[in-house]
Design a protein around this motif. Sequence first.
Motif, mmCIF file in Angstrom:
data_model
loop_
_atom_site.group_PDB
_atom_site.id
_atom_site.type_symbol
_atom_site.label_atom_id
_atom_site.label_comp_id
_atom_site.label_asym_id
_atom_site.label_seq_id
_atom_site.Cartn_x
_atom_site.Cartn_y
_atom_site.Cartn_z
ATOM 1 N N SER A 248 -41.547 -70.951 88.306
ATOM 2 C CA SER A 248 -41.291 -71.580 89.610
ATOM 3 C C SER A 248 -40.340 -70.729 90.438
ATOM 4 N N LEU A 249 -39.264 -70.289 89.810
ATOM 5 C CA LEU A 249 -38.282 -69.476 90.539
ATOM 6 C C LEU A 249 -38.896 -68.151 90.986
ATOM 7 N N THR A 250 -39.819 -67.626 90.197
ATOM 8 C CA THR A 250 -40.518 -66.402 90.583
ATOM 9 C C THR A 250 -41.390 -66.670 91.805
ATOM 10 N N ASN A 251 -42.104 -67.779 91.780
ATOM 11 C CA ASN A 251 -42.957 -68.091 92.924
ATOM 12 C C ASN A 251 -42.148 -68.319 94.202
ATOM 13 N N ILE A 252 -40.923 -68.795 94.049
ATOM 14 C CA ILE A 252 -40.098 -69.051 95.236
ATOM 15 C C ILE A 252 -39.338 -67.791 95.655
ATOM 16 N N LEU A 253 -38.676 -67.148 94.706
ATOM 17 C CA LEU A 253 -37.736 -66.070 95.048
ATOM 18 C C LEU A 253 -38.225 -64.672 94.662
ATOM 19 N N HIS A 254 -39.125 -64.583 93.724
ATOM 20 C CA HIS A 254 -39.553 -63.317 93.138
ATOM 21 C C HIS A 254 -38.416 -62.288 93.083
ATOM 22 N N PHE B 151 -37.675 -64.477 104.392
ATOM 23 C CA PHE B 151 -37.364 -64.054 103.035
ATOM 24 C C PHE B 151 -38.676 -64.040 102.258
ATOM 25 N N LEU B 154 -39.337 -59.934 96.128
ATOM 26 C CA LEU B 154 -39.774 -58.595 95.713
ATOM 27 C C LEU B 154 -41.285 -58.436 95.938
ATOM 28 N N ALA B 159 -41.800 -66.989 98.143
ATOM 29 C CA ALA B 159 -42.180 -67.989 99.146
ATOM 30 C C ALA B 159 -43.551 -68.586 98.866
ATOM 31 N N GLU B 160 -43.860 -68.742 97.585
ATOM 32 C CA GLU B 160 -45.107 -69.410 97.193
ATOM 33 C C GLU B 160 -44.750 -70.735 96.534
ATOM 34 N N HIS B 163 -46.711 -73.121 94.139
ATOM 35 C CA HIS B 163 -46.929 -72.860 92.715
ATOM 36 C C HIS B 163 -45.659 -73.032 91.882
ATOM 37 N N MET B 164 -44.739 -73.798 92.420
ATOM 38 C CA MET B 164 -43.651 -74.361 91.646
ATOM 39 C C MET B 164 -44.279 -75.364 90.675
#
Lengths: 313, 313
Positions: A248-254, B151, B154, B159-160, B163-164
């Motif tokens: 989830s954190l990857t999808n939001i912040l990557h 924002f 990477l 900002a997806e 898919h959280m």
Amino acid sequence: MYYAGVDIGGKNIKMGIVDDFGSVVYSMTYKTQYERGYDAILLELISNVKQMCSEAGFDFEELCGIGIGVPGIVNSGAGLVMSCANLNWKGVDLAGDVTNLTGRPCRVCNDANCAALGEQRFGSGKNFKNIVFITLGTGIGSGIIIDGKLFEGLGCAGAEAGHMGIMVESEDKCRCGNKGCWEDYISAQAFVAQTEAAIRQNPNGILADICKDGISGKSAFIAAKQGDTVAKGVIDKYIGYVTYGLISLTNILHPQAFVLGGGIANEGATLILPIKSMLNDYIDNNGFYPYVDVVGASLGNDAGFMGAAALVM
Amino acid sequence: MYYAGVDIGGKNIKMGIVDDFGSVVYSMTYKTQYERGYDAILLELISNVKQMCSEAGFDFEELCGIGIGVPGIVNSGAGLVMSCANLNWKGVDLAGDVTNLTGRPCRVCNDANCAALGEQRFGSGKNFKNIVFITLGTGIGSGIIIDGKLFEGLGCAGAEAGHMGIMVESEDKCRCGNKGCWEDYISAQAFVAQTEAAIRQNPNGILADICKDGISGKSAFIAAKQGDTVAKGVIDKYIGYVTYGLISLTNILHPQAFVLGGGIANEGATLILPIKSMLNDYIDNNGFYPYVDVVGASLGNDAGFMGAAALVM
């Protein structure tokens, strides 16, 4: 140049003098004794910072600033500790008080955010400008660094990834008022409860044996090393919960990397490699998104005061 | 000064000339006809931008730049469209090609990110510097604006928010490879499925009646307005799912406002007020964190090209 970093905990206060390269030239730890109240803690803190400067062999006047991490709700822009249950502080102007009493610049921040900054500047995260730091401890602390700077959200109320909801149909209320929070699945306390539940269902295996005299966050890892499949199941499920939140954190912040700290992260590669592999298998699914590293924190209990020092660098 | 914004969709391309104040001085919409292939679409796009300048009464050479939103995976730093399934594009240097053919600066970005920027600069989000934009459409698009800037994370892979993961125990795989994604609970498609499930359990009520000739994302709202409690239950549950994700995003990012767009958000206050109230009841729990606004998007289908224009402002 020298900077003081202070990490105020409910039990201990850890502080150190850090230079521009992240070398700790002097450090000390002493009991918080929060019952003494704010003023006594404040005055001793200042006196100890002065003593550290003298022990490190330079004048207090040469100290570039004092950064302080506090385990509570901190408005770092204003330097105010809004609320800190562990210390029984409410609405204290810590940065203002330190500056008034010492003449040195002071910045105050939430302790998990300080630890995140410490790891990014001087620890495992130092090759990255964008990290998310997560502590797998009694509670879940987290900190977000974007472009080398702490990201705290409005009123410094963000970066509380432990209270991301990962189980919308859960009936269990979290202490924050939400339900199914990540923290309730991945804290050390939750992991112990998961271990206990597995023992109740398998009361005669290696894991049950190891836990006869008490269960800790290490029990399942010890049993798994002895080949116990029940313990391995507990760990696999836990790894799944951790990774689910990281996805989830990857999808939001990557971010470029997740840095995992706290007691359970001390298990090292046993814990971290499968998480890294699950996370990047997911990322690989679409074939265009960059790899995200997962590493263990490297500064241990020093991350907090080192990051606090970085606040004033 | 004038800027061109282009929103490329799978079906239509919408474009406009926008000035510094966000006024749209000219706009047009035409069929994408993606089967024509990249080159044909590119050349017509440029020719239409030139035509818009001439219709708006200024020389193409005076155009400050061209911003383009694409419904796919875009590396906005490099100006590359990595992958766009709807258009069958893979690894095209859209920004480079536009600049080479026109001599004007060009920036390319994911379409949801463009829409987020459009709403923050010129729409409902214009009083805020930190917003999260969510579209409740066929899929879930999202965009994050921090300190007035997009924002993207990477490789522009963040900002997806759709898919959280919000349901770790779910067995249902999402198209992204994860399970229990927010999108699978709050997309228009999911809402229709939730409405259908309620009808199967209550085949003789107002909602069932309304849906005799077909179900849409509006059916439950129409039935609820007629006092149907089954429909009200479907909406309440949906509002719970939306809010659950917003709580997570608040804990991570704590923006000043969420801007909700897409078909379902057109229901307006009926949808948005209970979400805003649930979210802030949660925030109030700890008494120190700032209020987060929840507002409906105001630019509709123009958000995309207006935000694309903002990319080159």
